[in-house]
Motif scaffolding. Structure first.
Motif, PDB file in Angstrom:
ATOM      1  N   GLY A  32       0.785  -1.223   0.000  1.00  0.00           N
ATOM      2  CA  GLY A  32       0.000   0.000   0.000  1.00  0.00           C
ATOM      3  C   GLY A  32       0.816   1.270   0.000  1.00  0.00           C
ATOM      4  O   GLY A  32       2.041   1.261   0.186  1.00  0.00           O
ATOM      5  N   TRP A  33       0.102   2.360  -0.197  1.00  0.00           N
ATOM      6  CA  TRP A  33       0.663   3.705  -0.202  1.00  0.00           C
ATOM      7  C   TRP A  33       0.470   4.280   1.190  1.00  0.00           C
ATOM      8  O   TRP A  33      -0.641   4.425   1.672  1.00  0.00           O
ATOM      9  CB  TRP A  33      -0.047   4.543  -1.258  1.00  0.00           C
ATOM     10  CG  TRP A  33       0.385   5.962  -1.347  1.00  0.00           C
ATOM     11  CD1 TRP A  33       1.644   6.483  -1.207  1.00  0.00           C
ATOM     12  CD2 TRP A  33      -0.454   7.093  -1.625  1.00  0.00           C
ATOM     13  NE1 TRP A  33       1.633   7.836  -1.372  1.00  0.00           N
ATOM     14  CE2 TRP A  33       0.349   8.242  -1.626  1.00  0.00           C
ATOM     15  CE3 TRP A  33      -1.816   7.229  -1.861  1.00  0.00           C
ATOM     16  CZ2 TRP A  33      -0.159   9.507  -1.864  1.00  0.00           C
ATOM     17  CZ3 TRP A  33      -2.310   8.495  -2.096  1.00  0.00           C
ATOM     18  CH2 TRP A  33      -1.490   9.619  -2.108  1.00  0.00           C
ATOM     19  N   ASN A  34       1.562   4.626   1.845  1.00  0.00           N
ATOM     20  CA  ASN A  34       1.602   5.146   3.194  1.00  0.00           C
ATOM     21  C   ASN A  34       1.478   6.673   3.137  1.00  0.00           C
ATOM     22  O   ASN A  34       2.309   7.336   2.530  1.00  0.00           O
ATOM     23  CB  ASN A  34       2.944   4.724   3.802  1.00  0.00           C
ATOM     24  CG  ASN A  34       3.103   5.092   5.231  1.00  0.00           C
ATOM     25  OD1 ASN A  34       2.139   5.139   5.971  1.00  0.00           O
ATOM     26  ND2 ASN A  34       4.332   5.356   5.635  1.00  0.00           N
ATOM     27  N   ILE A  35       0.428   7.232   3.765  1.00  0.00           N
ATOM     28  CA  ILE A  35       0.161   8.668   3.714  1.00  0.00           C
ATOM     29  C   ILE A  35       0.237   9.217   5.140  1.00  0.00           C
ATOM     30  O   ILE A  35      -0.468   8.726   6.028  1.00  0.00           O
ATOM     31  CB  ILE A  35      -1.241   8.946   3.138  1.00  0.00           C
ATOM     32  CG1 ILE A  35      -1.398   8.256   1.787  1.00  0.00           C
ATOM     33  CG2 ILE A  35      -1.510  10.435   3.043  1.00  0.00           C
ATOM     34  CD1 ILE A  35      -2.837   8.107   1.341  1.00  0.00           C
TER      35      ILE A  35
ATOM     36  N   ASN B  81       5.482  10.538   2.494  1.00  0.00           N
ATOM     37  CA  ASN B  81       4.668   9.444   1.966  1.00  0.00           C
ATOM     38  C   ASN B  81       5.597   8.321   1.541  1.00  0.00           C
ATOM     39  O   ASN B  81       6.748   8.563   1.192  1.00  0.00           O
ATOM     40  CB  ASN B  81       3.847   9.896   0.756  1.00  0.00           C
ATOM     41  CG  ASN B  81       2.866  10.978   1.110  1.00  0.00           C
ATOM     42  OD1 ASN B  81       2.101  10.847   2.041  1.00  0.00           O
ATOM     43  ND2 ASN B  81       2.907  12.081   0.365  1.00  0.00           N
ATOM     44  N   GLY B  82       5.077   7.105   1.534  1.00  0.00           N
ATOM     45  CA  GLY B  82       5.926   5.995   1.146  1.00  0.00           C
ATOM     46  C   GLY B  82       5.145   4.751   0.835  1.00  0.00           C
ATOM     47  O   GLY B  82       3.983   4.807   0.436  1.00  0.00           O
ATOM     48  N   ILE B  83       5.790   3.605   1.038  1.00  0.00           N
ATOM     49  CA  ILE B  83       5.170   2.311   0.770  1.00  0.00           C
ATOM     50  C   ILE B  83       5.122   1.490   2.057  1.00  0.00           C
ATOM     51  O   ILE B  83       5.940   1.679   2.956  1.00  0.00           O
ATOM     52  CB  ILE B  83       5.916   1.533  -0.333  1.00  0.00           C
ATOM     53  CG1 ILE B  83       7.375   1.297   0.051  1.00  0.00           C
ATOM     54  CG2 ILE B  83       5.818   2.251  -1.657  1.00  0.00           C
ATOM     55  CD1 ILE B  83       8.111   0.377  -0.877  1.00  0.00           C
TER      56      ILE B  83
ATOM     57  N   LEU C 299       9.332   7.295   1.073  1.00  0.00           N
ATOM     58  CA  LEU C 299      10.048   7.653  -0.145  1.00  0.00           C
ATOM     59  C   LEU C 299      10.194   9.157  -0.291  1.00  0.00           C
ATOM     60  O   LEU C 299      11.240   9.667  -0.658  1.00  0.00           O
ATOM     61  CB  LEU C 299       9.308   7.089  -1.364  1.00  0.00           C
ATOM     62  CG  LEU C 299       9.179   5.577  -1.405  1.00  0.00           C
ATOM     63  CD1 LEU C 299       8.218   5.160  -2.500  1.00  0.00           C
ATOM     64  CD2 LEU C 299      10.536   4.937  -1.599  1.00  0.00           C
ATOM     65  N   SER C 300       9.125   9.869  -0.017  1.00  0.00           N
ATOM     66  CA  SER C 300       9.095  11.322  -0.158  1.00  0.00           C
ATOM     67  C   SER C 300       8.970  11.926   1.232  1.00  0.00           C
ATOM     68  O   SER C 300       7.971  11.713   1.915  1.00  0.00           O
ATOM     69  CB  SER C 300       7.891  11.723  -1.015  1.00  0.00           C
ATOM     70  OG  SER C 300       7.686  13.107  -0.958  1.00  0.00           O
ATOM     71  N   VAL C 301       9.988  12.648   1.674  1.00  0.00           N
ATOM     72  CA  VAL C 301       9.971  13.219   3.020  1.00  0.00           C
ATOM     73  C   VAL C 301      10.386  14.683   2.991  1.00  0.00           C
ATOM     74  O   VAL C 301      11.110  15.123   2.104  1.00  0.00           O
ATOM     75  CB  VAL C 301      10.912  12.454   3.982  1.00  0.00           C
ATOM     76  CG1 VAL C 301      10.440  11.046   4.205  1.00  0.00           C
ATOM     77  CG2 VAL C 301      12.329  12.471   3.487  1.00  0.00           C
TER      78      VAL C 301
ATOM     79  N   PHE D 287      -2.123   6.664   7.459  1.00  0.00           N
ATOM     80  CA  PHE D 287      -3.216   6.081   6.683  1.00  0.00           C
ATOM     81  C   PHE D 287      -2.608   5.374   5.487  1.00  0.00           C
ATOM     82  O   PHE D 287      -1.706   5.907   4.830  1.00  0.00           O
ATOM     83  CB  PHE D 287      -4.184   7.172   6.228  1.00  0.00           C
ATOM     84  CG  PHE D 287      -5.389   6.635   5.519  1.00  0.00           C
ATOM     85  CD1 PHE D 287      -6.371   5.954   6.211  1.00  0.00           C
ATOM     86  CD2 PHE D 287      -5.526   6.799   4.158  1.00  0.00           C
ATOM     87  CE1 PHE D 287      -7.481   5.440   5.560  1.00  0.00           C
ATOM     88  CE2 PHE D 287      -6.629   6.298   3.489  1.00  0.00           C
ATOM     89  CZ  PHE D 287      -7.607   5.618   4.198  1.00  0.00           C
ATOM     90  N   VAL D 288      -3.090   4.155   5.194  1.00  0.00           N
ATOM     91  CA  VAL D 288      -2.552   3.356   4.095  1.00  0.00           C
ATOM     92  C   VAL D 288      -3.696   2.877   3.204  1.00  0.00           C
ATOM     93  O   VAL D 288      -4.718   2.398   3.693  1.00  0.00           O
ATOM     94  CB  VAL D 288      -1.781   2.129   4.623  1.00  0.00           C
ATOM     95  CG1 VAL D 288      -1.174   1.330   3.473  1.00  0.00           C
ATOM     96  CG2 VAL D 288      -0.707   2.543   5.602  1.00  0.00           C
ATOM     97  N   LEU D 289      -3.522   3.000   1.882  1.00  0.00           N
ATOM     98  CA  LEU D 289      -4.449   2.486   0.870  1.00  0.00           C
ATOM     99  C   LEU D 289      -3.657   1.547  -0.034  1.00  0.00           C
ATOM    100  O   LEU D 289      -2.526   1.879  -0.414  1.00  0.00           O
ATOM    101  CB  LEU D 289      -4.992   3.606   0.001  1.00  0.00           C
ATOM    102  CG  LEU D 289      -6.048   4.518   0.579  1.00  0.00           C
ATOM    103  CD1 LEU D 289      -6.314   5.670  -0.371  1.00  0.00           C
ATOM    104  CD2 LEU D 289      -7.313   3.756   0.853  1.00  0.00           C
TER     105      LEU D 289
END
Length: 164
Positions: free
Chosen positions: A32-35, A40-42, A64-66, A156-158
């Motif tokens: 999932g995508w970690n928000i 954000n990351g995985i 990944l993006s911080v 939150f993860v989707l």
């Protein structure tokens, strides 16, 4: 994006014969995508059924993006987190269709002790989607500063869920 996922779920309700949680010996894998704030990351997780309504699992996440406060780049250890978790799979308790499951639980990780609440919906026997929120209940360091905030907050993860 949320509307598209909801529309796909509603359209496929009549065609589905999948099961979100099968009980003992059930194995789920999720990506999932970690928000969250500051990045954000995985997230990758696996859950293993140990009873009709219980499972344990493992979670690994990487940002990944911080944000880079003061231009300082965080190290790998600042971006990564690993957790062990326990879930109560309650879809059948609440009378949900077999392709849906709700799973509250607790997790113990490298940064904190926390709780999570997730929901899975399976379109087929092997593929579904999930959404999960988690938050720390007790941090190892009561005064989190700088990069420590990355893995000590609500997340939150989707993503996609698979039967393995």
């Amino acid at each position: 994006m949320k509307k598209m996922i909801l529309l796909m779920a509603l359209l496929s309700l009549s065609m589905v014969n999948a099961q979100a949680y099968k009980g003992k010996n059930d194995i789920k894998g999720q990506v999932g995508w970690n928000i969250q704030d500051h990045g954000n990351g995985i997230q990758v997780s696996a859950d293993f059924g140990i009873g009709e309504n219980m499972s344990y699992g493992f979670v690994a996440s990487y940002l990944l993006s911080v944000e880079k406060p003061g231009g300082i780049k965080p190290d790998f250890a600042d971006r990564a987190d690993v957790k062990a978790r326990f879930n109560a799979n309650l879809g059948n308790v609440f009378g949900f269709d077999k392709q849906m499951d709700i799973y509250p639980g607790l997790h113990l990780g490298t940064r904190n002790f926390g709780a999570h609440l997730g929901f899975r919906y399976f379109f087929t026997d092997g593929f579904g989607v999930f959404a999960e929120g988690s938050a720390p209940l007790a941090r190892y360091d009561a005064n989190v500063e700088g990069f420590e905030k990355y893995n000590n907050q609500f997340v939150f993860v989707l993503g996609a869920s698979f039967n393995l």
